[in-house]
Design an enzyme around this catalytic site. Structure first.
Site, mmCIF file in Angstrom:
data_model
loop_
_atom_site.group_PDB
_atom_site.id
_atom_site.type_symbol
_atom_site.label_atom_id
_atom_site.label_comp_id
_atom_site.label_asym_id
_atom_site.label_seq_id
_atom_site.Cartn_x
_atom_site.Cartn_y
_atom_site.Cartn_z
ATOM 1 N N ASP A 139 59.037 7.143 26.694
ATOM 2 C CA ASP A 139 58.772 7.353 25.271
ATOM 3 C C ASP A 139 59.905 8.078 24.574
ATOM 4 O O ASP A 139 59.691 8.775 23.572
ATOM 5 C CB ASP A 139 57.471 8.151 25.101
ATOM 6 C CG ASP A 139 57.546 9.510 25.796
ATOM 7 O OD1 ASP A 139 58.086 9.563 26.922
ATOM 8 O OD2 ASP A 139 57.071 10.515 25.226
ATOM 9 N N ARG A 184 71.099 8.172 26.261
ATOM 10 C CA ARG A 184 71.128 7.497 27.573
ATOM 11 C C ARG A 184 72.044 6.277 27.519
ATOM 12 O O ARG A 184 72.774 5.981 28.459
ATOM 13 C CB ARG A 184 69.733 7.031 27.976
ATOM 14 C CG ARG A 184 68.658 8.066 27.869
ATOM 15 C CD ARG A 184 68.687 9.033 29.049
ATOM 16 N NE ARG A 184 67.986 10.262 28.706
ATOM 17 C CZ ARG A 184 66.669 10.400 28.724
ATOM 18 N NH1 ARG A 184 65.913 9.414 29.131
ATOM 19 N NH2 ARG A 184 66.119 11.535 28.384
ATOM 20 N N LYS A 197 50.447 11.433 24.224
ATOM 21 C CA LYS A 197 51.221 12.592 24.697
ATOM 22 C C LYS A 197 51.700 13.431 23.519
ATOM 23 O O LYS A 197 52.060 12.897 22.476
ATOM 24 C CB LYS A 197 52.426 12.097 25.490
ATOM 25 C CG LYS A 197 53.538 13.140 25.639
ATOM 26 C CD LYS A 197 54.765 12.625 26.319
ATOM 27 C CE LYS A 197 55.991 13.283 25.710
ATOM 28 N NZ LYS A 197 57.228 12.951 26.404
ATOM 29 N N GLU A 215 50.832 18.798 27.083
ATOM 30 C CA GLU A 215 52.139 19.097 27.684
ATOM 31 C C GLU A 215 52.749 20.370 27.106
ATOM 32 O O GLU A 215 53.455 20.332 26.107
ATOM 33 C CB GLU A 215 53.108 17.915 27.477
ATOM 34 C CG GLU A 215 54.464 18.162 28.119
ATOM 35 C CD GLU A 215 55.433 16.985 28.007
ATOM 36 O OE1 GLU A 215 55.033 15.921 27.505
ATOM 37 O OE2 GLU A 215 56.584 17.155 28.419
ATOM 38 N N GLU A 228 55.517 22.373 27.824
ATOM 39 C CA GLU A 228 56.712 22.458 28.692
ATOM 40 C C GLU A 228 57.372 23.820 28.543
ATOM 41 O O GLU A 228 57.587 24.299 27.434
ATOM 42 C CB GLU A 228 57.720 21.354 28.319
ATOM 43 C CG GLU A 228 59.038 21.522 29.093
ATOM 44 C CD GLU A 228 59.977 20.330 29.035
ATOM 45 O OE1 GLU A 228 59.668 19.348 28.330
ATOM 46 O OE2 GLU A 228 61.027 20.396 29.713
ATOM 47 N N LYS A 278 50.159 18.021 31.661
ATOM 48 C CA LYS A 278 51.529 17.699 32.064
ATOM 49 C C LYS A 278 52.389 18.948 31.939
ATOM 50 O O LYS A 278 52.979 19.219 30.892
ATOM 51 C CB LYS A 278 52.080 16.580 31.167
ATOM 52 C CG LYS A 278 53.546 16.261 31.387
ATOM 53 C CD LYS A 278 53.903 14.928 30.765
ATOM 54 C CE LYS A 278 55.399 14.689 30.816
ATOM 55 N NZ LYS A 278 55.749 13.292 30.540
ATOM 56 N N SER A 311 59.674 16.114 34.815
ATOM 57 C CA SER A 311 60.766 16.436 35.748
ATOM 58 C C SER A 311 61.717 17.485 35.176
ATOM 59 O O SER A 311 62.406 18.162 35.943
ATOM 60 C CB SER A 311 61.516 15.179 36.181
ATOM 61 O OG SER A 311 62.119 14.503 35.107
ATOM 62 N N GLY A 312 61.783 17.606 33.868
ATOM 63 C CA GLY A 312 62.392 18.773 33.231
ATOM 64 C C GLY A 312 63.874 19.018 33.481
ATOM 65 O O GLY A 312 64.361 20.099 33.205
ATOM 66 N N GLY A 313 64.606 18.057 34.036
ATOM 67 C CA GLY A 313 66.017 18.271 34.299
ATOM 68 C C GLY A 313 66.335 18.389 35.783
ATOM 69 O O GLY A 313 67.488 18.547 36.175
ATOM 70 N N SER A 347 54.756 12.510 35.882
ATOM 71 C CA SER A 347 54.900 11.804 34.609
ATOM 72 C C SER A 347 56.356 11.996 34.219
ATOM 73 O O SER A 347 56.677 12.778 33.340
ATOM 74 C CB SER A 347 53.951 12.419 33.569
ATOM 75 O OG SER A 347 54.172 11.815 32.314
ATOM 76 N N ARG A 352 63.326 11.347 32.896
ATOM 77 C CA ARG A 352 64.675 11.294 33.468
ATOM 78 C C ARG A 352 64.672 10.990 34.965
ATOM 79 O O ARG A 352 65.477 10.198 35.450
ATOM 80 C CB ARG A 352 65.390 12.633 33.220
ATOM 81 C CG ARG A 352 65.883 12.790 31.817
ATOM 82 C CD ARG A 352 66.252 14.225 31.502
ATOM 83 N NE ARG A 352 65.073 15.036 31.216
ATOM 84 C CZ ARG A 352 65.105 16.338 30.933
ATOM 85 N NH1 ARG A 352 66.268 16.984 30.930
ATOM 86 N NH2 ARG A 352 64.004 17.001 30.653
ATOM 87 N N TYR A 368 63.000 15.582 23.257
ATOM 88 C CA TYR A 368 62.633 14.274 23.791
ATOM 89 C C TYR A 368 62.660 13.202 22.738
ATOM 90 O O TYR A 368 62.265 13.414 21.640
ATOM 91 C CB TYR A 368 61.221 14.346 24.418
ATOM 92 C CG TYR A 368 61.105 13.386 25.579
ATOM 93 C CD1 TYR A 368 61.812 13.647 26.738
ATOM 94 C CD2 TYR A 368 60.373 12.231 25.485
ATOM 95 C CE1 TYR A 368 61.755 12.777 27.800
ATOM 96 C CE2 TYR A 368 60.301 11.348 26.550
ATOM 97 C CZ TYR A 368 60.994 11.628 27.707
ATOM 98 O OH TYR A 368 60.955 10.775 28.767
#
Ligand code: 13P
Length: 360
Positions: free
Chosen positions: A28, A37, A144, A186, A188, A228, A270-272, A301, A304, A360
């Site tokens: 997303d 990317r 999300k 989420e 984070e 998440k 995954s956060g990096g 979830s 990256r 994001y």
């Protein structure tokens, strides 16, 4: 319709997303983020290239063995696939594989007036009910909302940031449930900073406690919701980095102190972390969980950590190579969510995926 009309359906959707050995593909990325990317492989960020890339994801054969749901950006939810993929709506290609489509509904973060420098609040509540109904009609079954908190020497997170972000998550969760979408909650905590893992653990306990208090106050139906979180890791700049086993121990301890048993699954971001580290840490979390009583499915979830080598191998043209790379990381994380991942047994790109102050 009211939340009560959707209770059974919400619980069934959440249970399907929490299938053993599976997790979510977070695809997303906003138009700006996917552009970064594409930059890395020298590809222009056009609608056609985004269509081509997301069609690649949706036509990866065998993906549903490891992936229960996919989070889409609004453009993709309403976008048709490429002619090579048959031109059907991308969302239908996922559905045909048995992968449940979801949608990012937050509209990004803004600076938090009154907070500590760098803190944010998450926008997107205005008009959310109408958007949720439209997304449901198009096939989305979950949503999300990414709230972002930081740990800093200058006092972050502030109480204001913790409460504001918890409240936003709760208002969003209640709103989308009334329209049949399972909310992914989420909160984070960014890896930016040089704090140690015990600091992350105590901040995360505070954040999760406050979040579930706000969810309760808003009458969110927990059996039809998912969490998440970030894993409990030290800051990226901490001189003492943690092993996967330590991350496993601290993460399970943090969650077991704060997350209600009624929540069906916890699906980590995954956060990096690098692709391989994200699999190793998830594997360790599940191995620790297996030693005691842990009620939830502990899956993934990942954005990256599922797509990095996929994009590199695709390079804008080699669909088969991109799909093989995606499938390899999906397999690795599927195994890790059972605590059965053999380190290094699937190919990955070991590049660090950490980006300071990630959006994001
Ligand atoms: P990462 O796994 O890249 O952190 O992204 C997951 C996600 O959906 C963040 O909102």
């Amino acid at each position: 319709m009211a939340l009560n009309d959707f209770r059974d359906e919400l619980a069934a959707t959440a249970a399907a997303l929490a299938a053993p050995g599976k997790g979510l593909l977070a695809a997303d990325e906003s138009t700006g983020t996917i552009g970064k990317r594409f930059d890395a492989i020298g590809l222009e960020n056009t609608e056609e290239h985004r269509r081509a890339y997301r069609s690649l994801l949706a036509t990866t054969e065998g993906l549903s063995e490891h992936i229960s749901g996919v989070i889409l950006y609004e453009e993709t939810l309403f976008q048709d696939s490429t002619a090579e993929a048959g031109s059907a709506p991308i969302v239908e290609l996922f559905q045909k594989q048995g992968i449940v489509p979801g949608i990012k509904v937050d509209q990004g973060v803004e600076p938090l007036a009154g907070g500590v420098a760098g803190e944010s609040w998450c926008t997107g509540l205005k008009g959310l009910a109408e958007r949720a109904a439209r997304y449901y009609a198009r096939g989305a079954r979950f949503a999300k909302w990414r709230a972002v908190l930081q740990i800093s020497g200058s006092g972050a997170p502030s109480e204001l940031a913790v409460r504001e972000n918890a409240w936003g998550l709760a208002r969003y969760a209640r709103t989308v449930q009334e329209h049949g979408l399972v909310p992914i909650v989420e909160p984070e905590i960014l890896m930016d900073g040089d704090h140690d893992i015990t600091t992350t653990a105590s901040v995360q306990e505070w954040v999760l406690r406050t979040t579930y208090e706000a969810l309760a106050m808003n009458g969110v139906f927990l059996e039809g919701s998912l969490l998440k979180p970030s894993m409990t890791c030290p800051g990226a700049g901490c001189p003492t980095q943690a092993s996967a086993d330590e991350v496993g121990e601290f993460t399970v301890r943090t969650l077991s102190r704060t997350v209600p048993v009624a929540v069906p699954a916890i699906l980590f971001l995954s956060g990096g972390l690098s692709e391989e580290d994200a699999s190793l840490c998830l594997n360790a979390i599940n191995q620790v969980a297996a030693q005691g009583y842990v009620p939830w499915h502990l899956g993934f979830s990942y954005g990256r950590a599922l797509q990095h080598s996929c994009i590199q191998h695709w390079g804008g043209s080699d669909v088969a190579a991109g799909q093989a790379a995606l499938l390899a990381r999906a397999r690795a994380n599927g195994a890790a969510s059972r605590g059965a991942y053999e380190p290094g047994s699937e190919p990955s790109d070991d590049a660090s995926l950490f980006v300071a102050n990630y959006s994001y």
